[in-house]
Each structure stands twice: as C-alpha cells, then as structure tokens.
Scaffold this motif. Structure first.
Motif, PDB file in Angstrom:
ATOM      1  N   LYS A  97     -16.822   5.001  13.730  1.00 45.92           N
ATOM      2  CA  LYS A  97     -15.470   4.459  13.509  1.00 45.92           C
ATOM      3  C   LYS A  97     -15.409   3.888  12.103  1.00 45.92           C
ATOM      4  O   LYS A  97     -16.229   3.030  11.752  1.00 45.92           O
ATOM      5  CB  LYS A  97     -15.165   3.386  14.554  1.00 45.92           C
ATOM      6  CG  LYS A  97     -13.747   2.854  14.475  1.00 45.92           C
ATOM      7  CD  LYS A  97     -13.341   2.158  15.758  1.00 45.92           C
ATOM      8  CE  LYS A  97     -13.558   0.661  15.650  1.00 45.92           C
ATOM      9  NZ  LYS A  97     -13.234  -0.026  16.908  1.00 45.92           N
ATOM     10  N   VAL A  98     -14.461   4.375  11.300  1.00 51.07           N
ATOM     11  CA  VAL A  98     -14.341   3.906   9.919  1.00 51.07           C
ATOM     12  C   VAL A  98     -12.874   3.543   9.630  1.00 51.07           C
ATOM     13  O   VAL A  98     -11.960   4.077  10.272  1.00 51.07           O
ATOM     14  CB  VAL A  98     -14.798   5.000   8.923  1.00 51.07           C
ATOM     15  CG1 VAL A  98     -16.312   5.098   8.880  1.00 51.07           C
ATOM     16  CG2 VAL A  98     -14.174   6.332   9.250  1.00 51.07           C
ATOM     17  N   PRO A  99     -12.666   2.669   8.654  1.00 52.47           N
ATOM     18  CA  PRO A  99     -11.272   2.312   8.306  1.00 52.47           C
ATOM     19  C   PRO A  99     -10.569   3.510   7.677  1.00 52.47           C
ATOM     20  O   PRO A  99     -11.081   4.106   6.731  1.00 52.47           O
ATOM     21  CB  PRO A  99     -11.419   1.186   7.280  1.00 52.47           C
ATOM     22  CG  PRO A  99     -12.869   0.845   7.223  1.00 52.47           C
ATOM     23  CD  PRO A  99     -13.645   1.951   7.814  1.00 52.47           C
ATOM     24  N   THR A 100      -9.424   3.854   8.185  1.00 52.53           N
ATOM     25  CA  THR A 100      -8.727   5.069   7.728  1.00 52.53           C
ATOM     26  C   THR A 100      -8.354   4.984   6.251  1.00 52.53           C
ATOM     27  O   THR A 100      -8.536   5.950   5.509  1.00 52.53           O
ATOM     28  CB  THR A 100      -7.472   5.312   8.592  1.00 52.53           C
ATOM     29  OG1 THR A 100      -7.890   5.408   9.959  1.00 52.53           O
ATOM     30  CG2 THR A 100      -6.763   6.596   8.198  1.00 52.53           C
ATOM     31  N   ASP A 126      -5.128   2.449  11.371  1.00 52.45           N
ATOM     32  CA  ASP A 126      -6.145   1.462  11.018  1.00 52.45           C
ATOM     33  C   ASP A 126      -7.573   2.044  11.031  1.00 52.45           C
ATOM     34  O   ASP A 126      -8.412   1.640  10.252  1.00 52.45           O
ATOM     35  CB  ASP A 126      -6.074   0.232  11.935  1.00 52.45           C
ATOM     36  CG  ASP A 126      -5.910   0.609  13.398  1.00 52.45           C
ATOM     37  OD1 ASP A 126      -5.686   1.809  13.703  1.00 52.45           O
ATOM     38  OD2 ASP A 126      -6.015  -0.293  14.259  1.00 52.45           O
ATOM     39  N   TYR A 127      -7.859   2.953  11.919  1.00 48.42           N
ATOM     40  CA  TYR A 127      -9.216   3.510  11.890  1.00 48.42           C
ATOM     41  C   TYR A 127      -9.232   4.980  12.311  1.00 48.42           C
ATOM     42  O   TYR A 127      -8.286   5.477  12.919  1.00 48.42           O
ATOM     43  CB  TYR A 127     -10.180   2.716  12.779  1.00 48.42           C
ATOM     44  CG  TYR A 127      -9.840   2.743  14.261  1.00 48.42           C
ATOM     45  CD1 TYR A 127     -10.182   3.861  15.032  1.00 48.42           C
ATOM     46  CD2 TYR A 127      -9.211   1.671  14.871  1.00 48.42           C
ATOM     47  CE1 TYR A 127      -9.876   3.883  16.376  1.00 48.42           C
ATOM     48  CE2 TYR A 127      -8.893   1.692  16.203  1.00 48.42           C
ATOM     49  CZ  TYR A 127      -9.236   2.802  16.967  1.00 48.42           C
ATOM     50  OH  TYR A 127      -8.919   2.832  18.290  1.00 48.42           O
ATOM     51  N   THR A 128     -10.355   5.595  11.976  1.00 50.00           N
ATOM     52  CA  THR A 128     -10.563   6.999  12.342  1.00 50.00           C
ATOM     53  C   THR A 128     -11.933   7.099  13.022  1.00 50.00           C
ATOM     54  O   THR A 128     -12.885   6.427  12.620  1.00 50.00           O
ATOM     55  CB  THR A 128     -10.555   7.902  11.089  1.00 50.00           C
ATOM     56  OG1 THR A 128      -9.255   7.827  10.519  1.00 50.00           O
ATOM     57  CG2 THR A 128     -10.897   9.355  11.436  1.00 50.00           C
ATOM     58  N   VAL A 129     -12.016   7.901  14.066  1.00 52.30           N
ATOM     59  CA  VAL A 129     -13.300   8.105  14.750  1.00 52.30           C
ATOM     60  C   VAL A 129     -13.761   9.551  14.541  1.00 52.30           C
ATOM     61  O   VAL A 129     -13.024  10.488  14.842  1.00 52.30           O
ATOM     62  CB  VAL A 129     -13.200   7.797  16.261  1.00 52.30           C
ATOM     63  CG1 VAL A 129     -14.518   8.148  16.958  1.00 52.30           C
ATOM     64  CG2 VAL A 129     -12.832   6.338  16.502  1.00 52.30           C
ATOM     65  N   ILE A 152     -17.344   0.776  10.766  1.00 48.10           N
ATOM     66  CA  ILE A 152     -17.042  -0.347  11.678  1.00 48.10           C
ATOM     67  C   ILE A 152     -17.945  -0.301  12.906  1.00 48.10           C
ATOM     68  O   ILE A 152     -18.539  -1.301  13.291  1.00 48.10           O
ATOM     69  CB  ILE A 152     -15.551  -0.303  12.124  1.00 48.10           C
ATOM     70  CG1 ILE A 152     -14.628  -0.340  10.902  1.00 48.10           C
ATOM     71  CG2 ILE A 152     -15.249  -1.467  13.078  1.00 48.10           C
ATOM     72  CD1 ILE A 152     -13.189   0.016  11.229  1.00 48.10           C
TER      73      ILE A 152
END
Lengths: 200, 579
Positions: A97-100, A126-129, A152
């Motif tokens: 999971k990272v901040p988009t 807010d985020y991308t998996v 994250i």
C-alpha cells in the motif's frame, strides 16, 4: 551425494483431516525441537474434506525427515512429503500500500508494474495497493523500491507449493480408506524424482 | 449449584423420555469396551457423569483416589499388568491439570489410557469460567490423541475412537474433554459400535518381506550378534515369539527396564540389563558386537550413553511398530517396521539355528567381574548396615520371582530392576521414560487391580513415597492388598550419588527427613514395621508377604551407597564404571 547435514529450505506438505486443534498439534512438533517455522499455510487440497498444510523450514534433511515422521504419526495426519525448493513450484503473494500522490508524482507506474510483474489491485485518491506473486526475492525487490516512496503497509502471504512429481492425493486417499492399504502409502521418503518433471 | 445447572435439572425432571444422557451413553460405552475399573475423583464439571455412575456401581468399579495424579498412575499400573486400557475420570481445571504428570508418563512409556475430564458448559468456554482450563491444548503434547466433546451425539463415536487409538499400534494415552452440557444433554442413540479403522491412522505399518530377508541374512552371517529388547515385546504380546527367536538364534539378549520379564531372568540367553546402571557385559559388548538387533525399544539416552560412540562398529537391525522410532537416535542398517508379534516369526523362520558359545562366554566373563566387584557386596553383605540389593535379593528368595514389583524412581529403582527376579511377563512396573517420583504407590494400587491374584510389592524410596503418600487413603478405602516396602536411606539418593561423584560431594538439598512411616500407615489402618538389623530382615519380609491385606515395611538401609555399575553422563557405554 548431497549432504544430509547441510541446512537448506524444505517444503513440507502435510495432508490431514480437517480437525480443530490439529494446527496446534502440528505446530508443537516444530516448537518442541525449537525449529522456526518460516512459513505456514493451510488450505483445502485437491481432495474434498482433506486439508493441506504447506510448511517451510530451513533445516538439515536428517532433522526434516524425523520431523516428517513425527508429523505423520499424528492420528489425523494422512501423509507427509518433504521437498527441497528444486522439487516444488512455489509462490508467495505480496500486497503493497503506497500513497497515490507520491507514487503518481515520482514513479513511472507503468515501468514499475512491468518490471516487477505487479498489478494494481485498488487505486484510490489517498492510496494505491499493488500486488505481486513470486519467489521471496521477487516480492522483496519491490518492497525496496517502494520504501523510498512512502510504503504504508506491506504484507506477504505464506508460501504455497505444488510438488512437481506428485500424482495428487485422490488415488492415495482411496488406499487409505481401505482396511489394508497398499505399500505406497507406507513409504515416507522423497517422491521419486522422475521423468514427469517439467520446469518453468 | 448454579442456575444454569438447576434449569437443566428441572428440564430433566419435567421431560420423561427413553432417551439417554451423554453421561449414560459414556458409561454404557465404557462397559461395551470391556472396562470394569475406573480410577477417578469427582468435581463440579464432571458431576453428571458421577451421578450416572451411581447407577452403574455393579458394572463399573470406581476407585476413589486421593489426588488425580494418583488416578493416572493407578490406571497405568492397571494397564501394564492387565494389558487392558486404563480409565481415568477427573473434573475440569485443577482436576484435569493434576493428570498431566501421569499422562506424560503414559505417553513416553506407551501405556494405553483413556482419560475423561469434565469441562465447563460449552457456552462458557473461553470465558475464564470457574474451574475452566484449556485442557485440550495443555494435553496436546503429551497425548496420542485428544478431543473435546460439546454435544452428546459425539460421545459414542469419540469414545470408540479413543479406545481404538489408545490400545492399537504403539499404545498411548488419550484424553476426552466433555463439556457439562454434553454430559447432561439427552439424545436418542443407536447401539454402540467399536472402532477398528480410521483412514488417517495406520497403527500397524506394512511388513516388508524384503527387509525381513535382509535382516535374516545379516543375522545368519553375524559372528557376534547381540539382541536388545524393550517393552515392545510385552506390548505386542510377543513373548512366545521372542523366546522362539532368541532360542533358535542362540543370540545373547539384554533388556531395557521396561522390557524385563519378556523372557525370565534365569534364561541362559538373558545376559542382563542395558543402560546407565545396567550390567557390565551388555554395556561393554554393545561396542564389540557386529550385528545389533533392537526389538521394540527406542534407544533412549539412558540406554545408549554417548550416541556418537554407540555401537558404531555394528550393523543395526531395528524392529519397531512406530516408524518414527527408526533412525531417530541410532541409524538402522535394516529397518523392520511392524508389530514384532508378526515380524519375529517371519524372521525366526529365516534364521539358522545356531549357538554362539564363545561370544556368550564373553558376557559371562564380564558377569563374573561384576559379581566379584559389585554384586556380591551389594546383595550378600555380612557386615555393616543393610543394603538395598540384599533386601531385593531376600525378597527374590521369598517370592521366587513370581511377584509383581512396582518401583518408584531413583537408586532403589535401579537396584530393584537390576536384582529383582522375574519369571513372568508384565511383572516390572516402573516409570521408565519420564522418571516420575511418586509413581510407585498409586501404580501398585492399579497393578493389583489389574492382576488381583498376584502379590504386588511396591518398592519405594523415602523421597518418592512422600510425593504421593496420600494414596495410602486409597488403599485404606478400597481394601486392596499391596505390600509397600520403603528403602529408606535418608537421602534423595540418586541425586546425592551424582553430587558425590560429579559435584565434589556438595550435597545440595538432598538431605530429606521423613515422618514415622509406620505411624503414618497406622493412621490409615495399615499395619507395618520398621527394620534396620540384618538378622531381622528375612522375618520382616515374611511378615509383610504373609500378612493378609496391605502392609508397610520400612527398611533402613545404608545412607551413602552408590548404584554401580554406572555409565557417567556424556560417556560411551563401554566406559562403564564398576566403582
């Protein structure tokens, strides 16, 4: 001849009945000998009602053999195989999971996906998996890249492994259900490394 | 009584049906399995079973022990002398946790037990309810199998499985934990069916003729073959098959302390005891033989001493029912998987009839050395204080090797195992693998129930006796006839021996004081006497053996005797010391 006293990764495949408490009974066989279970996966098997454990430990063949016999001795365990990494096809799945916004700004996402064989599972504001499957080195490689971009959360699944030289368990189970099983259910050795093996 | 329980009672009273409660189903199942004796102790969570037991007094003889540990040891003694499954009842929580030592003992010594524990209502599981303990998870490492029953309908199948698992293959303890609601719950049931097959469980590995042939070839070509036998021979009821094998092969045979009695002590091919305090010849010659034939034994570290110097020159044939024992400690050249009742005759058929007189004579030479340097002084002293060996020696003369000897753990255990004479199988009841002090008194009670026509003598040290001394109450109440012989050296003798030999006589907390044992026994209405003079020993032993009912004989023996020979820890069996 390969050394039996050299430690290496072994994949232990355990076919069992589906019974509450069996996980503990299996786990304590390792903890009693102070063996670290590196990965443990329980799942259904190819046969309905039969469970399958995939357990990974790094040990000598001699110790693994003894553990395998202790495992197979348990009343609800049908069969145990142990194989080196060369004898199995195996995969692990990882999620990142990272901040988009960071990822969109700093990374060529397309290249990332291509290079690491990843795919985006969820893309939100807010985020991308991302998800990858593969061997440990492959899933680890992406962690290192994403750490720089505010990773994250990271999680990797237990290993699942298919034995290259196995005919599956259907025929074996029929043997077990007989009062007088045939000889092949008794052996607790490596499956014969044979001709049917193909590698990826 | 809590409200839930009250409601259940009321419910029972108001609904009259022909259905049976879980408790009744359980007891009827026990009777179907041939159970006639139960060792137990009631408590809150097992009350419905005890309530049902009230109506089965004729069929099921319940022995009320004084501590749940005693129930497990008694059941072990019963199982070991009778060959049947020992049955234990205990309540939840502390009742169940008190069973652990006995269950662990039964597990390591392969003794078939079925332990039934009560458990709190299923609805209360995991809530830290009164007397709730996670008995299943606590007992998992020390049981062959365990199962928690939460519904009465599970009871017949689970009980049948429990008995089948406990006694088949390599036997072991099984525990069934039954929640209180399942004990109370009434259901319609069908006729009880015994279990004879579980698809995931293979108690008898398939015998491979090719291994038998390889083993026979090795034996036939051997010049200095040596047999080691253990409890597997007894557990397989294979004493006859074993004797035939030994006699045809002419091979000297030595025993583990759980295997003693498989052939009589006086048999010409019986060369004695293995292990740390075993006989001289068997230990030394283990490292000289060319073929080692291990039958129903598991190469315990007390038998092998230092493994990397154990029988390295020998080819090893290992007969065992448990495949997990093959190659566990000693690598087998030829593994003969299977029940030795089945494999021994196959092997006997293929071996040549032989005698190994020269080789046997070597054992006799060592025996003579041991007699001269150890045994004579220990068993036939003419001056000084009494020794443990001479007590056992005199007992042999009076019982002629026909008694069942139950021993506790420590010096007296080694002395009794070394010197007691056994003409019959299933006659030496001892805690071998776990080494449980406090085992003997309750185990002797069970041993007597398992073999009511035999004289049962419990040989116990002054330390171990005080660990389960309360079971004198069980003897008193049940009226059972057990002879209790305390060999009192006023020390925790085995630890003292080690401290003397290896810790420069730093006697750290081994100096144990004892109550007046005879007076304690009197308090339980058990007669007894204390003897410390040589001229009174034989008479005192006769009094004990001839007494109608239980009797306690306290023998004061010399304080600082050591048990020899001895293989010191970390040494090879051939480095055995005579002093």
């Amino acid at each position: 001849m390969e050394s039996t006293i050299e430690k290496k990764e072994f994949n232990i495949t355990v076919y069992t009945e589906n019974q509450i408490g069996l996980l503990n009974r299996i786990a304590i066989i390792f903890s009693r000998r102070k063996l670290n279970v590196e990965s443990l996966n329980t799942s259904p098997s190819e046969v309905e009602s039969i469970h399958r454990f995939n357990i990974v430990i790094t040990e000598t063949e001699e110790v693994v053999k003894k553990v395998a016999r202790q495992l197979e001795k348990q009343v609800e365990v049908l069969k145990v195989y142990f194989n080196t990494n060369d004898d199995v096809i195996w995969q692990e799945l990882a999620l990142y999971k990272v901040p988009t916004d960071v990822i969109a700004e700093h990374v060529s996402v397309e290249r990332l996906l291509r290079e690491y064989g990843a795919r985006a599972v969820v893309i939100r504001k807010d985020y991308t998996v991302f998800e990858t499957t593969g061997h440990r080195e492959e899933t680890d490689a992406l962690v290192n890249v994403l750490q720089q971009y505010g990773l994250i959360e990271f999680v990797r699944s237990a290993r699942v492994a298919i034995i290259k030289d196995s005919d599956g368990f259907h025929a074996k189970l029929r043997e077990f259900e007989r009062l007088e099983p045939g000889e092949d259910v008794v052996e607790n050795e490596y499956l014969n490394k044979g001709q049917k093996v193909f590698t990826m | 009584m809590d409200t839930l329980e009250l409601k259940d009672k009321q419910a029972q009273g108001s609904v009259k049906t022909e259905e049976l409660s879980g408790s009744q189903i359980l007891l009827k199942g026990l009777i179907e399995e041939g159970v006639d004796t139960i060792f137990g102790y009631p408590g809150g969570a097992i009350m419905p079973i005890y309530d049902a037991l009230y109506d089965f007094k004729k069929e099921l003889n319940h022995i009320l022990v004084r501590h749940e540990q005693g129930a497990t040891h008694a059941a072990q003694g019963y199982a070991r002398t009778s060959g049947k499954v020992g049955v234990v009842f205990a309540t939840s929580g502390p009742g169940a946790t008190n069973l652990i030592t006995g269950i662990a003992d039964a597990q390591i010594d392969s003794t078939p037990l079925v332990c039934i524990t009560g458990q709190v209502f299923a609805s209360l599981l995991g809530t830290d309810a009164f007397q709730e303990t996670d008995v299943i998870n606590i007992t998992t490492p020390v049981t062959k199998w365990n199962y928690q029953v939460t519904d009465a309908s599970e009871i017949p199948e689970v009980l049948a499985k429990a008995f089948y698992i406990a006694k088949s293959g390599r036997p072991g303890p099984v525990l069934i934990d039954i929640t209180k609601n399942a004990q109370i719950q009434k259901i319609e049931t069908e006729a009880y069916q015994k279990c004879g097959h579980i698809r995931s469980y293979r108690p008898y590995p398939i015998v491979r003729q090719s291994y038998v042939e390889q083993a026979a070839a090795l034996i036939n070509s051997a010049k200095k073959p040596f047999i080691l036998f253990g409890q597997g021979v007894l557990l397989g009821n294979a004493e006859q098959e074993f004797k035939a094998f030994v006699e045809k092969s002419g091979i000297p045979a030595a025993w583990t302390i759980l295997g003693v009695g498989a052939i009589p002590t006086d048999h010409p091919l019986n060369v004695g005891m293995l292990g740390m305090h075993g006989n001289y010849g068997p230990n030394v010659l283990t490292n000289d033989c060319d073929v080692l034939i291990a039958i129903g034994m598991r190469f315990d570290d007390r038998v092998t001493g230092r493994l990397d110097k154990y029988a390295k020159q020998a080819k090893v044939i290992h007969l065992d029912i448990d495949p997990a024992e093959i190659d566990k400690n000693v690598k087998a050249t030829v593994p003969v998987w299977g029940d030795c009742k089945e494999t021994l005759p196959l092997l006997t058929a293929l071996i040549d009839e032989k005698s190994h007189n020269e080789w046997l004579a070597r054992f006799r030479e060592y025996t003579q050395k041991e007699i001269d340097q150890v045994i004579n002084a220990e068993c036939n002293p003419t001056s000084g204080e009494l020794t443990m060996g001479e007590v056992i020696n005199q007992l042999n003369t009076l019982t002629n090797g026909d008694a069942i000897i139950v021993t506790d753990v420590g010096q007296h255990q080694m002395v009794a195992c070394r010197y007691a004479k056994f003409n019959h199988t299933r006659s030496n009841i001892t805690s071998g693998g776990l080494g449980t002090m406090g085992f003997a008194l309750p185990a002797a009670i069970g041993a007597k129930f398992g073999a009511p026509n035999k004289t049962v003598v419990a040989v116990i040290g002054d330390g171990g006796f005080q660990m389960t001394i309360q079971e004198l109450g069980t003897i008193m109440q049940s009226g059972i006839d057990v002879k209790i012989m305390i060999l009192n050296n006023q020390f925790l003798g085995m630890v003292r021996q080690w401290q003397e030999l290896f810790n420069e006589r730093r006697y750290s907390f081994v100096d144990i004081t004892s109550p007046d044992f005879v007076a304690v026994a009197k308090g339980y209405y058990i007669e007894g006497q204390k003897v410390s003079e040589r001229e009174n020993l034989v008479e005192a032993l006769k009094t004990m053996l001839n007494h109608k009912g239980s009797y306690l004989l306290e023998v004061m023996v010399t304080k600082e005797n050591n048990v020899f020979p001895m293989v010191p820890q970390g040494c090879s069996v051939s480095e055995i010391r005579l002093k």
